[in-house]
Write a protein that holds these residues in place. Structure first.
Motif, PDB file in Angstrom:
ATOM      1  N   ARG A 133      70.101  46.396  46.317  1.00  0.00           N
ATOM      2  CA  ARG A 133      68.714  47.390  46.514  1.00  0.00           C
ATOM      3  C   ARG A 133      68.117  46.848  45.235  1.00  0.00           C
ATOM      4  NH1 ARG A 133      72.205  52.178  46.430  1.00  0.00           N
ATOM      5  NH2 ARG A 133      72.200  52.572  48.903  1.00  0.00           N
TER       6      ARG A 133
ATOM      7  N   LEU B 281      66.404  43.803  46.622  1.00  0.00           N
ATOM      8  CA  LEU B 281      65.202  43.843  47.457  1.00  0.00           C
ATOM      9  C   LEU B 281      63.785  44.388  46.607  1.00  0.00           C
ATOM     10  CD1 LEU B 281      66.720  45.778  50.597  1.00  0.00           C
ATOM     11  CD2 LEU B 281      65.268  43.776  50.601  1.00  0.00           C
TER      12      LEU B 281
ATOM     13  N   ARG C 104      64.307  38.575  45.390  1.00  0.00           N
ATOM     14  CA  ARG C 104      63.891  39.264  46.827  1.00  0.00           C
ATOM     15  C   ARG C 104      64.215  37.936  47.663  1.00  0.00           C
ATOM     16  NH1 ARG C 104      59.372  43.039  49.360  1.00  0.00           N
ATOM     17  NH2 ARG C 104      60.766  43.798  50.832  1.00  0.00           N
ATOM     18  N   TRP C 105      64.022  36.842  47.191  1.00  0.00           N
ATOM     19  CA  TRP C 105      64.121  35.705  48.081  1.00  0.00           C
ATOM     20  C   TRP C 105      65.781  35.336  48.230  1.00  0.00           C
ATOM     21  CZ3 TRP C 105      67.399  31.794  45.871  1.00  0.00           C
ATOM     22  CH2 TRP C 105      67.556  31.890  44.587  1.00  0.00           C
TER      23      TRP C 105
ATOM     24  N   LEU D  25      72.909  42.599  55.581  1.00  0.00           N
ATOM     25  CA  LEU D  25      73.189  43.800  55.907  1.00  0.00           C
ATOM     26  C   LEU D  25      74.205  43.938  57.232  1.00  0.00           C
ATOM     27  CD1 LEU D  25      69.890  45.966  55.367  1.00  0.00           C
ATOM     28  CD2 LEU D  25      71.893  45.751  53.960  1.00  0.00           C
TER      29      LEU D  25
ATOM     30  N   ARG E 266      77.305  43.457  55.730  1.00  0.00           N
ATOM     31  CA  ARG E 266      78.071  44.579  55.085  1.00  0.00           C
ATOM     32  C   ARG E 266      78.681  45.595  55.873  1.00  0.00           C
ATOM     33  NH1 ARG E 266      77.424  47.596  50.572  1.00  0.00           N
ATOM     34  NH2 ARG E 266      76.908  49.934  50.809  1.00  0.00           N
TER      35      ARG E 266
ATOM     36  N   GLN F 106      66.687  26.582  36.901  1.00  0.00           N
ATOM     37  CA  GLN F 106      67.211  27.758  37.668  1.00  0.00           C
ATOM     38  C   GLN F 106      66.132  27.924  38.751  1.00  0.00           C
ATOM     39  OE1 GLN F 106      68.320  30.891  35.101  1.00  0.00           O
ATOM     40  NE2 GLN F 106      68.430  32.550  37.003  1.00  0.00           N
TER      41      GLN F 106
ATOM     42  N   TYR G 266      66.625  25.051  41.185  1.00  0.00           N
ATOM     43  CA  TYR G 266      67.572  25.301  42.091  1.00  0.00           C
ATOM     44  C   TYR G 266      67.331  25.943  43.112  1.00  0.00           C
ATOM     45  CZ  TYR G 266      72.323  25.665  43.794  1.00  0.00           C
ATOM     46  OH  TYR G 266      73.552  25.689  44.656  1.00  0.00           O
ATOM     47  N   ALA G 267      66.629  27.190  42.735  1.00  0.00           N
ATOM     48  CA  ALA G 267      66.250  28.369  43.772  1.00  0.00           C
ATOM     49  C   ALA G 267      65.288  27.675  44.616  1.00  0.00           C
ATOM     50  CB  ALA G 267      66.058  29.537  42.836  1.00  0.00           C
TER      51      ALA G 267
ATOM     52  N   TYR H  42      60.096  30.248  42.601  1.00  0.00           N
ATOM     53  CA  TYR H  42      61.140  30.723  43.477  1.00  0.00           C
ATOM     54  C   TYR H  42      60.639  30.734  45.047  1.00  0.00           C
ATOM     55  CZ  TYR H  42      63.746  32.398  39.229  1.00  0.00           C
ATOM     56  OH  TYR H  42      64.371  32.137  38.117  1.00  0.00           O
ATOM     57  N   PRO H  43      61.446  30.524  45.859  1.00  0.00           N
ATOM     58  CA  PRO H  43      61.133  30.657  47.423  1.00  0.00           C
ATOM     59  C   PRO H  43      60.509  32.124  47.837  1.00  0.00           C
ATOM     60  CG  PRO H  43      63.512  30.415  47.056  1.00  0.00           C
ATOM     61  CD  PRO H  43      62.909  30.464  45.765  1.00  0.00           C
ATOM     62  N   ASP H  44      59.814  31.845  48.784  1.00  0.00           N
ATOM     63  CA  ASP H  44      59.186  33.166  49.343  1.00  0.00           C
ATOM     64  C   ASP H  44      60.495  33.849  49.900  1.00  0.00           C
ATOM     65  OD1 ASP H  44      56.711  32.694  48.749  1.00  0.00           O
ATOM     66  OD2 ASP H  44      56.387  31.501  50.614  1.00  0.00           O
ATOM     67  N   PRO H  45      60.391  35.268  49.944  1.00  0.00           N
ATOM     68  CA  PRO H  45      61.453  36.145  50.589  1.00  0.00           C
ATOM     69  C   PRO H  45      61.326  36.071  52.175  1.00  0.00           C
ATOM     70  CG  PRO H  45      60.071  37.544  49.461  1.00  0.00           C
ATOM     71  CD  PRO H  45      59.453  36.250  49.350  1.00  0.00           C
ATOM     72  N   GLU H  46      62.185  36.189  52.754  1.00  0.00           N
ATOM     73  CA  GLU H  46      62.437  36.285  54.356  1.00  0.00           C
ATOM     74  C   GLU H  46      61.427  37.274  54.701  1.00  0.00           C
ATOM     75  OE1 GLU H  46      66.575  36.018  55.965  1.00  0.00           O
ATOM     76  OE2 GLU H  46      65.985  38.061  56.917  1.00  0.00           O
TER      77      GLU H  46
ATOM     78  N   LEU I  27      61.239  42.229  55.326  1.00  0.00           N
ATOM     79  CA  LEU I  27      62.415  42.884  54.356  1.00  0.00           C
ATOM     80  C   LEU I  27      61.858  44.341  53.938  1.00  0.00           C
ATOM     81  CD1 LEU I  27      63.795  39.995  52.006  1.00  0.00           C
ATOM     82  CD2 LEU I  27      64.736  41.022  54.074  1.00  0.00           C
ATOM     83  N   ASP I  28      60.461  44.439  54.248  1.00  0.00           N
ATOM     84  CA  ASP I  28      59.858  45.788  53.955  1.00  0.00           C
ATOM     85  C   ASP I  28      60.542  46.929  54.732  1.00  0.00           C
ATOM     86  OD1 ASP I  28      58.141  44.359  52.009  1.00  0.00           O
ATOM     87  OD2 ASP I  28      56.513  44.301  53.503  1.00  0.00           O
TER      88      ASP I  28
ATOM     89  N   LEU J 196      63.430  47.852  54.657  1.00  0.00           N
ATOM     90  CA  LEU J 196      64.825  47.833  54.792  1.00  0.00           C
ATOM     91  C   LEU J 196      65.737  48.712  53.959  1.00  0.00           C
ATOM     92  CD1 LEU J 196      65.648  45.826  57.028  1.00  0.00           C
ATOM     93  CD2 LEU J 196      66.708  44.407  55.211  1.00  0.00           C
ATOM     94  N   LYS J 197      66.721  49.650  54.706  1.00  0.00           N
ATOM     95  CA  LYS J 197      67.480  50.446  53.820  1.00  0.00           C
ATOM     96  C   LYS J 197      69.007  49.877  53.581  1.00  0.00           C
ATOM     97  CE  LYS J 197      65.185  54.594  53.229  1.00  0.00           C
ATOM     98  NZ  LYS J 197      63.881  53.486  52.844  1.00  0.00           N
ATOM     99  N   VAL J 198      69.447  49.931  52.355  1.00  0.00           N
ATOM    100  CA  VAL J 198      70.714  49.456  52.399  1.00  0.00           C
ATOM    101  C   VAL J 198      71.652  50.583  52.269  1.00  0.00           C
ATOM    102  CG1 VAL J 198      72.457  48.386  50.776  1.00  0.00           C
ATOM    103  CG2 VAL J 198      70.043  47.488  50.799  1.00  0.00           C
ATOM    104  N   ILE J 199      72.461  50.798  53.348  1.00  0.00           N
ATOM    105  CA  ILE J 199      73.335  51.861  53.371  1.00  0.00           C
ATOM    106  C   ILE J 199      74.949  51.432  53.525  1.00  0.00           C
ATOM    107  CG2 ILE J 199      71.887  53.629  54.753  1.00  0.00           C
ATOM    108  CD1 ILE J 199      72.988  52.760  57.377  1.00  0.00           C
TER     109      ILE J 199
END
Lengths: 269, 269
Positions: free
Chosen positions: A182, A185, A191-192, A199, A202, B50, B53-54, B256-260, B263-264, B266-269
């Protein structure tokens, strides 16, 4: 702090659920004291590495394995920033390339084994070939099952030929992983790092825990022990890892090499 | 501090005797202030690494060359201890092995060129093949002379394909080398570093200086510049090197790279 409490005794069953992910046992102090002690240990690690490198006789292999977001990268950054990169090599084993897949699974890791005087850190390793491979059924069970013996034999050979091996499983709870996912995100600078596929992995949490238990149980040996490191709290994880590495290196007979003979009386003009 | 003063302009003659080994020009401060500033710069270098590398797009190659005892190892220890070894690789090129000699002289270095996101540090390099090789006549002059062009073309290719190249010549005086050799001989913890053969090389000091001048002159290019770093004083050397590296990395567009996507929500359960 005594490191035996984290070591997996050879031949003993491993139940990860029985092993704490948050324990601070064996350390009498709070977070600030733990961080201070880790700084001291990391400084000592830097000194030991200098003699290891100069002496160029011993080799140290550190294997880091963990569930996603358990802190493999963070451990390397925290513990090895402060150690001379000359003589310290980190290899991150990612999804195998076509070339790597065309060989046996130990081929790619063998190339990165430490030379005399070196510390090699494996961020993931040949253990993925009995972990992700098992969980996803990438090869038949009869095939991955035989790998425990290959791995034990491979590590035995490395040890016999002068490599000290330390294997670290960073042990986090499923709840802590959720917290960290979380955070990733929510934080634009992190976030990247997040993949939607994380998931899916997970969801296989329990399968991975079983795979880790089996692998650790089958391959924790006197010459290549596994340590299960409580990793829900970063400061405690760094403390434990640095203590394990310092104790391991101090147990070796590290010394600067003898000078060349015939230097007495030499004049520099 | 401005780093241009240390850069060798392409196409210009290089006279090492004209370039100071002890200058502290361009820095208004004493040793303590210089050390403090170097700590700040090294911290900044760690931050930049850092992101490098990222981001995993840029590659950085640092070539370190110098006379014996000029501080190649010390520079690496001082400047890169404090940078995450994950993504930072040091390769020390020693006397070539039989296998290496069986190939062209760029073969062994090419293998250690940096990948995207990496910093590769060469402790000695392909330049030895126009330095020690020339001074000791290990190959015919007509052969090593052609190498300047090979090297320029090789580095051009690396640069065109996304590698930023920084070449550092640590410039010490012959007197300072004598001081350091005597220290090594006198100090039991440093004596192992000394080889009687070092004195034979010292006798060829002038030949090496000529070889360095020719090599630097022939290969300092806009895409792979040489810097002549005054190195008689370690603190000043560390300051200059860290400033060069910070300026070089800051000139790149590190991020830093762009996120995938997706992802908006998205719930982590």
């Amino acid at each position: 702090m005594k490191i035996d409490q984290f070591r997996v005794d050879p031949g003993h069953a491993v139940e990860l659920a029985e092993r704490s992910t948050r324990s601070a046992d064996g350390f009498d102090g709070d977070k600030a004291a733990g961080q201070q002690e880790a700084v001291r240990l990391i400084g000592r690690l830097g000194e030991l590495q200098q003699v290891l490198y100069a002496g160029a006789t011993h080799k140290l292999l550190i294997v880091l394995q963990a569930m996603d977001a358990a802190g493999k990268d963070g451990t390397i950054r925290a513990v090895f920033t402060g150690v001379n990169p000359q003589g310290t090599r980190v290899t991150s084993f990612k999804r195998p390339t076509d070339l790597e897949l065309a060989h046996d699974y130990l081929w790619r890791v063998h190339q990165h084994a430490p030379a005399a005087g070196e510390i090699a850190i494996f961020n993931r390793s040949h253990y993925e070939d009995v972990l992700v491979v098992r969980v996803h059924g990438l090869v038949a069970e009869e095939r991955w099952k035989r790998r425990y013996e290959h791995i034990a034999a491979f590590e035995r050979m490395l040890a016999d030929e002068g490599t000290t091996i330390v294997k670290l499983f960073l042990h986090i709870s499923k709840e802590e992983q959720a917290v960290r996912f979380r955070e990733r995100l929510a934080d634009p600078t992190k976030r990247w790092k997040f993949r939607a596929g994380d998931l899916d992995e997970r969801k296989r949490w329990d399968d991975y825990q079983r795979a880790y238990e089996a692998a650790i149980e089958a391959t924790s040996t006197p010459w290549a022990p596994w340590y299960v490191v409580p990793a829900d709290r970063n400061w405690y994880r760094n403390l434990v890892v640095s203590q394990i590495l310092v104790d391991t290196l101090e147990a070796l007979d590290l010394r600067y090499p003898d000078p060349e003979t015939g230097l007495d009386g030499l004049k520099v003009i």
